[in-house]
Scaffold this motif. Structure first.
Motif, PDB file in Angstrom:
ATOM      1  N   ALA A   1     -34.978  -4.866 -27.715  1.00 45.42           N
ATOM      2  CA  ALA A   1     -35.353  -3.739 -27.111  1.00 45.42           C
ATOM      3  C   ALA A   1     -35.946  -3.840 -25.928  1.00 45.42           C
ATOM      4  N   ASP A   2     -36.385  -5.029 -25.335  1.00 41.74           N
ATOM      5  CA  ASP A   2     -36.449  -5.085 -23.795  1.00 41.74           C
ATOM      6  C   ASP A   2     -35.193  -4.972 -23.111  1.00 41.74           C
TER       7      ASP A   2
ATOM      8  N   GLN B   1     -33.442  -7.073 -13.525  1.00 42.15           N
ATOM      9  CA  GLN B   1     -34.286  -7.228 -14.610  1.00 42.15           C
ATOM     10  C   GLN B   1     -33.511  -6.991 -15.959  1.00 42.15           C
ATOM     11  N   ARG B   2     -32.204  -6.496 -15.739  1.00 39.89           N
ATOM     12  CA  ARG B   2     -31.399  -6.450 -16.978  1.00 39.89           C
ATOM     13  C   ARG B   2     -30.835  -7.933 -17.298  1.00 39.89           C
ATOM     14  N   ALA B   3     -30.381  -8.633 -16.318  1.00 39.37           N
ATOM     15  CA  ALA B   3     -30.023 -10.166 -16.326  1.00 39.37           C
ATOM     16  C   ALA B   3     -31.329 -10.888 -17.007  1.00 39.37           C
ATOM     17  N   SER B   4     -32.603 -10.709 -16.421  1.00 34.97           N
ATOM     18  CA  SER B   4     -33.488 -11.654 -17.048  1.00 34.97           C
ATOM     19  C   SER B   4     -33.752 -11.096 -18.671  1.00 34.97           C
ATOM     20  N   ALA B   5     -33.552  -9.929 -18.877  1.00 37.22           N
ATOM     21  CA  ALA B   5     -33.913  -9.451 -20.394  1.00 37.22           C
ATOM     22  C   ALA B   5     -32.861  -9.895 -21.209  1.00 37.22           C
ATOM     23  N   ARG B   6     -31.362 -10.011 -20.622  1.00 37.80           N
ATOM     24  CA  ARG B   6     -30.344 -10.666 -21.399  1.00 37.80           C
ATOM     25  C   ARG B   6     -30.607 -11.973 -21.637  1.00 37.80           C
ATOM     26  N   THR B   7     -30.948 -12.844 -20.703  1.00 41.53           N
ATOM     27  CA  THR B   7     -31.448 -14.510 -20.642  1.00 41.53           C
ATOM     28  C   THR B   7     -32.487 -14.630 -22.112  1.00 41.53           C
ATOM     29  N   ARG B   8     -33.464 -13.726 -21.926  1.00 47.78           N
ATOM     30  CA  ARG B   8     -34.653 -13.899 -22.836  1.00 47.78           C
ATOM     31  C   ARG B   8     -33.999 -13.524 -24.481  1.00 47.78           C
TER      32      ARG B   8
ATOM     33  N   ARG C   1     -30.379   1.523  -3.224  1.00 50.52           N
ATOM     34  CA  ARG C   1     -29.455   0.425  -3.417  1.00 50.52           C
ATOM     35  C   ARG C   1     -30.393  -0.772  -3.853  1.00 50.52           C
ATOM     36  N   THR C   2     -31.515  -0.936  -3.068  1.00 49.79           N
ATOM     37  CA  THR C   2     -32.493  -2.204  -3.535  1.00 49.79           C
ATOM     38  C   THR C   2     -33.007  -1.767  -4.970  1.00 49.79           C
ATOM     39  N   ALA C   3     -33.396  -0.481  -5.410  1.00 53.27           N
ATOM     40  CA  ALA C   3     -34.043  -0.408  -6.530  1.00 53.27           C
ATOM     41  C   ALA C   3     -33.067  -0.554  -7.576  1.00 53.27           C
ATOM     42  N   MET C   4     -31.786  -0.337  -7.342  1.00 53.58           N
ATOM     43  CA  MET C   4     -30.541  -0.581  -8.358  1.00 53.58           C
ATOM     44  C   MET C   4     -30.357  -2.261  -8.534  1.00 53.58           C
TER      45      MET C   4
ATOM     46  N   GLN D   1     -31.584  -2.023 -19.601  1.00 51.12           N
ATOM     47  CA  GLN D   1     -30.334  -1.491 -19.182  1.00 51.12           C
ATOM     48  C   GLN D   1     -30.547   0.050 -18.943  1.00 51.12           C
ATOM     49  N   ALA D   2     -31.137   0.886 -19.555  1.00 45.69           N
ATOM     50  CA  ALA D   2     -31.446   2.125 -19.041  1.00 45.69           C
ATOM     51  C   ALA D   2     -32.089   2.216 -17.743  1.00 45.69           C
ATOM     52  N   GLN D   3     -32.970   1.625 -17.360  1.00 43.82           N
ATOM     53  CA  GLN D   3     -33.499   1.323 -16.072  1.00 43.82           C
ATOM     54  C   GLN D   3     -32.551   1.242 -14.935  1.00 43.82           C
ATOM     55  N   TYR D   4     -31.606   0.263 -15.295  1.00 39.81           N
ATOM     56  CA  TYR D   4     -30.496  -0.022 -14.537  1.00 39.81           C
ATOM     57  C   TYR D   4     -29.536   1.164 -14.358  1.00 39.81           C
ATOM     58  N   ASP D   5     -29.099   1.509 -15.531  1.00 39.81           N
ATOM     59  CA  ASP D   5     -28.119   2.707 -15.428  1.00 39.81           C
ATOM     60  C   ASP D   5     -28.852   4.046 -14.542  1.00 39.81           C
ATOM     61  N   ASP D   6     -30.269   4.320 -14.648  1.00 38.97           N
ATOM     62  CA  ASP D   6     -30.764   5.389 -14.156  1.00 38.97           C
ATOM     63  C   ASP D   6     -30.739   4.929 -12.542  1.00 38.97           C
ATOM     64  N   ALA D   7     -30.883   3.870 -12.188  1.00 38.82           N
ATOM     65  CA  ALA D   7     -30.883   3.336 -10.876  1.00 38.82           C
ATOM     66  C   ALA D   7     -29.556   3.536 -10.083  1.00 38.82           C
ATOM     67  N   ARG D   8     -28.686   3.191 -10.960  1.00 39.27           N
ATOM     68  CA  ARG D   8     -27.354   3.089 -10.671  1.00 39.27           C
ATOM     69  C   ARG D   8     -26.735   4.555 -10.303  1.00 39.27           C
TER      70      ARG D   8
END
Length: 364
Positions: free
Chosen positions: A105-106, A151-158, A142-145, A111-118
């Motif tokens: 879920a995290d 954060q997406r990479a961190s969630a994938r690692t967890r 660009r910094t926000a993206m 992923q959603a936050q990244y898609d929106d920032a992109r």
């Protein structure tokens, strides 16, 4: 009367003494000094040339080349256990999976936050092309993206931390947990060892340092399989001699194709240093007195004691460095009752009882 009794006693003592002398010497007093010496029957063999080798005998301990303890990096409840104790596992095989619903879920949120920032960044770039937005605003988006991507990479690692996979091919040890158990970070699950080849660590006395090198062959035995020697090769030499034992630690690689050996086992090691052709005799021919060794050789129907210098040994035979030559007749039976110069009779025949590799010798 008194003088007569004295003479009678003296005569009686003389008769008894003469009889005792004849009893002990088996004949008259004149014949005793000239009696024949006892002749001993013996068997002899000729020294033969054979392939001998210098061997260092040591004891060592087996170690896995790669060995780890499987632990959890996160807290969670076990939902899958995909290995059996003592069974081989492949590299990358999923061994344990923890309950990862929250982690998934995290990851979806990240992923959603990244898609929106992109999307916002891409829109800003298109607006910038028409000079409808400032460069600073584009940089902020660009910094926000990039933050959302991290954060997406961190969630994938967890999420990945909830999956414990084999880092290498090996054999799994005993399991300390079951499905449904709750694991805390760092809790032990099982061990994993690569045992197709094992390291054998032992020490060699410093007097042999000039004769050892990488690549030398060795054989090792363990009490678990006393009739099966295991082949190995010397692979590593230590850089320091132990000051207490005066020995150099070394390491050998031992093949274990059937996975019979286990890390931690004790093994006896025979390391071959060098091989050569040399004279050998049956080990039973050698007599030891203190620090000296000697044999008896047949010399014109008489035994002659010869001191010898011994070298390498094999089952039943021993190398003779000096003392006898190939043409000597070495006595192999009855020599423990001989003295130098005793008369002997060489008995011919092949019925001499010899042990080990000495059965190749023939009595002559």
């Amino acid at each position: 009367m008194k003088q007569w009794m004295t003479a009678f006693c003296i005569a009686l003592l003389a008769i008894l003494a003469a009889g005792g002398y004849q009893y002990f010497y088996g004949g008259s007093a004149d014949a005793a000094p000239g009696r024949a010496k006892r002749v001993s029957n013996v068997n002899v063999v000729k020294p033969v040339a054979d392939q001998v080798r210098d061997v260092v005998v040591a004891v060592g301990t087996l170690q896995a080349q790669r060995a780890i303890e499987l632990t959890s990096e996160v807290n969670g409840r076990i939902v899958e256990l995909n290995f059996e104790p003592g069974e081989p596992v492949a590299k990358g095989q999923l061994l344990v999976r923890l309950d990862d619903r929250q982690a998934r879920a995290d990851l979806r949120v990240a992923q959603a936050q990244y898609d929106d920032a992109r999307r916002q960044y891409d829109r800003a770039r298109s607006l910038q092309a028409r000079n409808s937005i400032s460069q600073s605003q584009v940089d902020e988006l660009r910094t926000a993206m990039e933050v959302a991507d991290a954060q997406r990479a961190s969630a994938r690692t967890r999420l990945d931390d909830h999956r414990i996979e084999a880092p290498f091919a090996g054999v799994a040890g005993l399991r300390d947990v079951t499905v449904g158990a709750y694991l805390n970070e760092g809790d032990s699950i099982a061990t994993l060892d690569a045992i197709d080849q094992l390291d054998l660590t032992f020490s060699i006395p410093e007097r042999y340092l000039g004769q050892i090198s990488r690549g030398q062959h060795l054989t090792a035995l363990t009490s678990a399989f006393p009739d099966q020697p295991f082949d190995g090769t010397l692979t590593e030499l230590g850089t320091r001699v132990n000051e207490l034992s005066r020995a150099l630690p070394v390491k050998a690689l031992v093949a274990n194709p059937d996975r019979k050996l286990r890390p931690g086992q004790y093994m006896s090691v025979n390391l071959t240093l060098r091989q050569r052709r040399a004279l050998v005799i049956p080990e039973q021919a050698v007599l030891v007195q203190g620090n000296n060794a000697y044999v008896f050789v047949a010399d014109q129907n008489a035994a002659r004691r010869v001191e010898v210098t011994l070298g390498a040994r094999k089952p039943g035979i021993v190398e003779v460095i000096s003392g006898v030559s190939a043409g000597d007749s070495v006595i192999v039976t009855g020599q423990d009752r001989l003295s130098s110069g005793d008369a002997i009779q060489v008995v011919e025949g092949d019925d001499v009882l010899l042990s080990g590799d000495a059965t190749r010798f023939k009595s002559s």
